[in-house]
Design a protein around this motif. Structure first.
Motif, PDB file in Angstrom:
ATOM      1  N   ARG A 155      33.873  28.810  46.132  1.00  0.00           N
ATOM      2  CA  ARG A 155      32.843  28.932  45.100  1.00  0.00           C
ATOM      3  C   ARG A 155      33.418  29.573  43.843  1.00  0.00           C
ATOM      4  NH1 ARG A 155      27.651  32.043  46.922  1.00  0.00           N
ATOM      5  NH2 ARG A 155      27.315  30.051  47.943  1.00  0.00           N
ATOM      6  N   LYS A 156      33.094  28.976  42.706  1.00  0.00           N
ATOM      7  CA  LYS A 156      33.381  29.575  41.400  1.00  0.00           C
ATOM      8  C   LYS A 156      32.031  29.730  40.742  1.00  0.00           C
ATOM      9  CE  LYS A 156      37.653  27.012  41.167  1.00  0.00           C
ATOM     10  NZ  LYS A 156      38.341  25.873  40.560  1.00  0.00           N
ATOM     11  N   GLN A 157      31.656  30.961  40.411  1.00  0.00           N
ATOM     12  CA  GLN A 157      30.314  31.171  39.895  1.00  0.00           C
ATOM     13  C   GLN A 157      30.224  32.367  38.955  1.00  0.00           C
ATOM     14  OE1 GLN A 157      28.948  33.324  43.984  1.00  0.00           O
ATOM     15  NE2 GLN A 157      27.339  32.390  42.850  1.00  0.00           N
ATOM     16  N   TRP A 158      29.202  32.366  38.133  1.00  0.00           N
ATOM     17  CA  TRP A 158      28.820  33.494  37.290  1.00  0.00           C
ATOM     18  C   TRP A 158      27.669  34.179  37.998  1.00  0.00           C
ATOM     19  CZ3 TRP A 158      30.549  36.112  33.239  1.00  0.00           C
ATOM     20  CH2 TRP A 158      29.675  36.908  32.527  1.00  0.00           C
ATOM     21  N   VAL A 159      27.786  35.472  38.272  1.00  0.00           N
ATOM     22  CA  VAL A 159      26.808  36.153  39.112  1.00  0.00           C
ATOM     23  C   VAL A 159      26.284  37.402  38.416  1.00  0.00           C
ATOM     24  CG1 VAL A 159      26.488  37.309  41.322  1.00  0.00           C
ATOM     25  CG2 VAL A 159      28.012  35.372  41.183  1.00  0.00           C
ATOM     26  N   TYR A 160      24.996  37.615  38.513  1.00  0.00           N
ATOM     27  CA  TYR A 160      24.415  38.901  38.141  1.00  0.00           C
ATOM     28  C   TYR A 160      24.378  39.738  39.411  1.00  0.00           C
ATOM     29  CZ  TYR A 160      22.944  36.736  33.809  1.00  0.00           C
ATOM     30  OH  TYR A 160      22.931  36.114  32.599  1.00  0.00           O
ATOM     31  N   ASN A 161      25.165  40.782  39.451  1.00  0.00           N
ATOM     32  CA  ASN A 161      25.299  41.588  40.662  1.00  0.00           C
ATOM     33  C   ASN A 161      24.304  42.741  40.669  1.00  0.00           C
ATOM     34  OD1 ASN A 161      27.449  40.220  41.908  1.00  0.00           O
ATOM     35  ND2 ASN A 161      28.906  41.221  40.563  1.00  0.00           N
ATOM     36  N   TRP A 162      23.290  42.631  41.503  1.00  0.00           N
ATOM     37  CA  TRP A 162      22.322  43.718  41.641  1.00  0.00           C
ATOM     38  C   TRP A 162      22.905  44.844  42.468  1.00  0.00           C
ATOM     39  CZ3 TRP A 162      18.691  43.574  38.253  1.00  0.00           C
ATOM     40  CH2 TRP A 162      18.233  42.359  37.777  1.00  0.00           C
ATOM     41  N   ALA A 163      23.761  44.502  43.384  1.00  0.00           N
ATOM     42  CA  ALA A 163      24.478  45.498  44.182  1.00  0.00           C
ATOM     43  C   ALA A 163      25.923  45.037  44.278  1.00  0.00           C
ATOM     44  CB  ALA A 163      23.861  45.618  45.575  1.00  0.00           C
ATOM     45  N   ASP A 164      26.864  45.975  44.156  1.00  0.00           N
ATOM     46  CA  ASP A 164      28.266  45.583  44.123  1.00  0.00           C
ATOM     47  C   ASP A 164      29.118  46.692  44.715  1.00  0.00           C
ATOM     48  OD1 ASP A 164      30.500  44.512  41.421  1.00  0.00           O
ATOM     49  OD2 ASP A 164      30.635  44.345  43.586  1.00  0.00           O
ATOM     50  N   ASP A 165      29.851  46.377  45.759  1.00  0.00           N
ATOM     51  CA  ASP A 165      30.802  47.310  46.356  1.00  0.00           C
ATOM     52  C   ASP A 165      32.179  46.730  46.105  1.00  0.00           C
ATOM     53  OD1 ASP A 165      31.552  48.430  49.749  1.00  0.00           O
ATOM     54  OD2 ASP A 165      32.090  49.240  47.805  1.00  0.00           O
ATOM     55  N   THR A 166      32.943  47.336  45.226  1.00  0.00           N
ATOM     56  CA  THR A 166      34.204  46.766  44.768  1.00  0.00           C
ATOM     57  C   THR A 166      35.347  47.734  45.012  1.00  0.00           C
ATOM     58  OG1 THR A 166      33.008  45.592  43.031  1.00  0.00           O
ATOM     59  CG2 THR A 166      35.378  45.806  42.746  1.00  0.00           C
ATOM     60  N   GLU A 167      36.485  47.206  45.458  1.00  0.00           N
ATOM     61  CA  GLU A 167      37.713  47.981  45.613  1.00  0.00           C
ATOM     62  C   GLU A 167      38.784  47.373  44.725  1.00  0.00           C
ATOM     63  OE1 GLU A 167      37.238  48.421  50.411  1.00  0.00           O
ATOM     64  OE2 GLU A 167      39.229  48.261  49.568  1.00  0.00           O
ATOM     65  N   SER A 168      39.586  48.198  44.100  1.00  0.00           N
ATOM     66  CA  SER A 168      40.743  47.730  43.346  1.00  0.00           C
ATOM     67  C   SER A 168      41.988  48.272  44.017  1.00  0.00           C
ATOM     68  CB  SER A 168      40.692  48.230  41.900  1.00  0.00           C
ATOM     69  OG  SER A 168      39.641  47.619  41.202  1.00  0.00           O
ATOM     70  N   HIS A 169      43.008  47.450  44.088  1.00  0.00           N
ATOM     71  CA  HIS A 169      44.281  47.842  44.687  1.00  0.00           C
ATOM     72  C   HIS A 169      45.390  47.567  43.688  1.00  0.00           C
ATOM     73  CE1 HIS A 169      42.553  48.340  48.705  1.00  0.00           C
ATOM     74  NE2 HIS A 169      41.742  47.382  48.310  1.00  0.00           N
ATOM     75  N   ILE A 170      46.154  48.586  43.331  1.00  0.00           N
ATOM     76  CA  ILE A 170      47.258  48.432  42.393  1.00  0.00           C
ATOM     77  C   ILE A 170      48.420  47.772  43.131  1.00  0.00           C
ATOM     78  CG2 ILE A 170      48.875  49.643  40.873  1.00  0.00           C
ATOM     79  CD1 ILE A 170      45.894  49.745  40.007  1.00  0.00           C
ATOM     80  N   LEU A 171      48.913  46.676  42.573  1.00  0.00           N
ATOM     81  CA  LEU A 171      50.047  45.974  43.156  1.00  0.00           C
ATOM     82  C   LEU A 171      51.337  46.579  42.637  1.00  0.00           C
ATOM     83  CD1 LEU A 171      48.720  42.334  42.781  1.00  0.00           C
ATOM     84  CD2 LEU A 171      48.741  43.743  44.839  1.00  0.00           C
ATOM     85  N   PRO A 172      52.425  46.443  43.379  1.00  0.00           N
ATOM     86  CA  PRO A 172      53.705  46.983  42.910  1.00  0.00           C
ATOM     87  C   PRO A 172      54.113  46.354  41.575  1.00  0.00           C
ATOM     88  CG  PRO A 172      53.845  46.318  45.214  1.00  0.00           C
ATOM     89  CD  PRO A 172      52.530  45.822  44.694  1.00  0.00           C
ATOM     90  N   SER A 173      54.772  47.146  40.742  1.00  0.00           N
ATOM     91  CA  SER A 173      55.253  46.649  39.456  1.00  0.00           C
ATOM     92  C   SER A 173      56.367  45.639  39.660  1.00  0.00           C
ATOM     93  CB  SER A 173      55.793  47.802  38.601  1.00  0.00           C
ATOM     94  OG  SER A 173      54.749  48.668  38.261  1.00  0.00           O
ATOM     95  N   THR A 174      56.301  44.558  38.890  1.00  0.00           N
ATOM     96  CA  THR A 174      57.361  43.546  38.881  1.00  0.00           C
ATOM     97  C   THR A 174      57.635  43.182  37.432  1.00  0.00           C
ATOM     98  OG1 THR A 174      55.909  41.618  38.915  1.00  0.00           O
ATOM     99  CG2 THR A 174      56.506  42.578  41.061  1.00  0.00           C
ATOM    100  N   SER A 175      58.694  42.422  37.203  1.00  0.00           N
ATOM    101  CA  SER A 175      58.995  41.982  35.844  1.00  0.00           C
ATOM    102  C   SER A 175      57.946  41.010  35.324  1.00  0.00           C
ATOM    103  CB  SER A 175      60.379  41.335  35.776  1.00  0.00           C
ATOM    104  OG  SER A 175      60.412  40.214  36.622  1.00  0.00           O
ATOM    105  N   ASP A 176      57.164  40.394  36.221  1.00  0.00           N
ATOM    106  CA  ASP A 176      56.147  39.434  35.802  1.00  0.00           C
ATOM    107  C   ASP A 176      54.791  40.079  35.502  1.00  0.00           C
ATOM    108  OD1 ASP A 176      57.348  36.858  38.011  1.00  0.00           O
ATOM    109  OD2 ASP A 176      57.716  37.141  35.876  1.00  0.00           O
ATOM    110  N   ASN A 177      54.511  41.279  36.028  1.00  0.00           N
ATOM    111  CA  ASN A 177      53.176  41.858  35.812  1.00  0.00           C
ATOM    112  C   ASN A 177      53.180  43.138  34.991  1.00  0.00           C
ATOM    113  OD1 ASN A 177      53.939  43.940  37.535  1.00  0.00           O
ATOM    114  ND2 ASN A 177      52.541  43.407  39.178  1.00  0.00           N
ATOM    115  N   THR A 178      54.337  43.514  34.458  1.00  0.00           N
ATOM    116  CA  THR A 178      54.466  44.776  33.712  1.00  0.00           C
ATOM    117  C   THR A 178      54.957  44.490  32.297  1.00  0.00           C
ATOM    118  OG1 THR A 178      55.011  45.892  35.771  1.00  0.00           O
ATOM    119  CG2 THR A 178      55.512  47.071  33.742  1.00  0.00           C
ATOM    120  N   PRO A 179      54.265  45.014  31.297  1.00  0.00           N
ATOM    121  CA  PRO A 179      54.715  44.813  29.922  1.00  0.00           C
ATOM    122  C   PRO A 179      56.105  45.401  29.685  1.00  0.00           C
ATOM    123  CG  PRO A 179      52.502  45.771  29.960  1.00  0.00           C
ATOM    124  CD  PRO A 179      53.020  45.806  31.355  1.00  0.00           C
ATOM    125  N   ALA A 180      56.862  44.755  28.837  1.00  0.00           N
ATOM    126  CA  ALA A 180      58.221  45.240  28.534  1.00  0.00           C
ATOM    127  C   ALA A 180      58.174  46.438  27.625  1.00  0.00           C
ATOM    128  CB  ALA A 180      59.024  44.128  27.865  1.00  0.00           C
TER     129      ALA A 180
END
Length: 83
Positions: A58-83
């Motif tokens: 599913r790809k959708q635009w959602v109005y979230n009345w309730a939201d339990d969200t976790e964020s996880h920092i990924l290891p730094s790489t040359s592709d995801n870190t600004p120079a």
């Protein structure tokens, strides 16, 4: 009327790109990444969720009345870190 209660397990992932990253990420590459993730999840489904009979992507635009969200920092790489 049908017996039982419909049950759906929904899992969402958000991939964040640093605002300062000066990299041109083209839409075609994003589509290929989404396709790869989708195929891997579907491929794992019969092993890790054997009682499921269908997977809906599913790809959708959602109005979230309730939201339990976790964020996880990924290891730094040359592709995801600004120079």
């Amino acid at each position: 009327m049908t017996d039982g209660t419909p049950r759906v397990l929904r899992v969402s992932f958000e991939f964040h790109v640093d605002r300062e990253l000066k990299k041109n990420i083209q839409w075609g590459r994003i589509e290929r990444a989404l396709e790869a993730i989708t195929h891997r999840v579907i491929g794992m489904a019969e092993t890790v969720f054997p009682w499921a009979w269908k997977v809906t992507v599913r790809k959708q635009w959602v109005y979230n009345w309730a939201d339990d969200t976790e964020s996880h920092i990924l290891p730094s790489t040359s592709d995801n870190t600004p120079a």
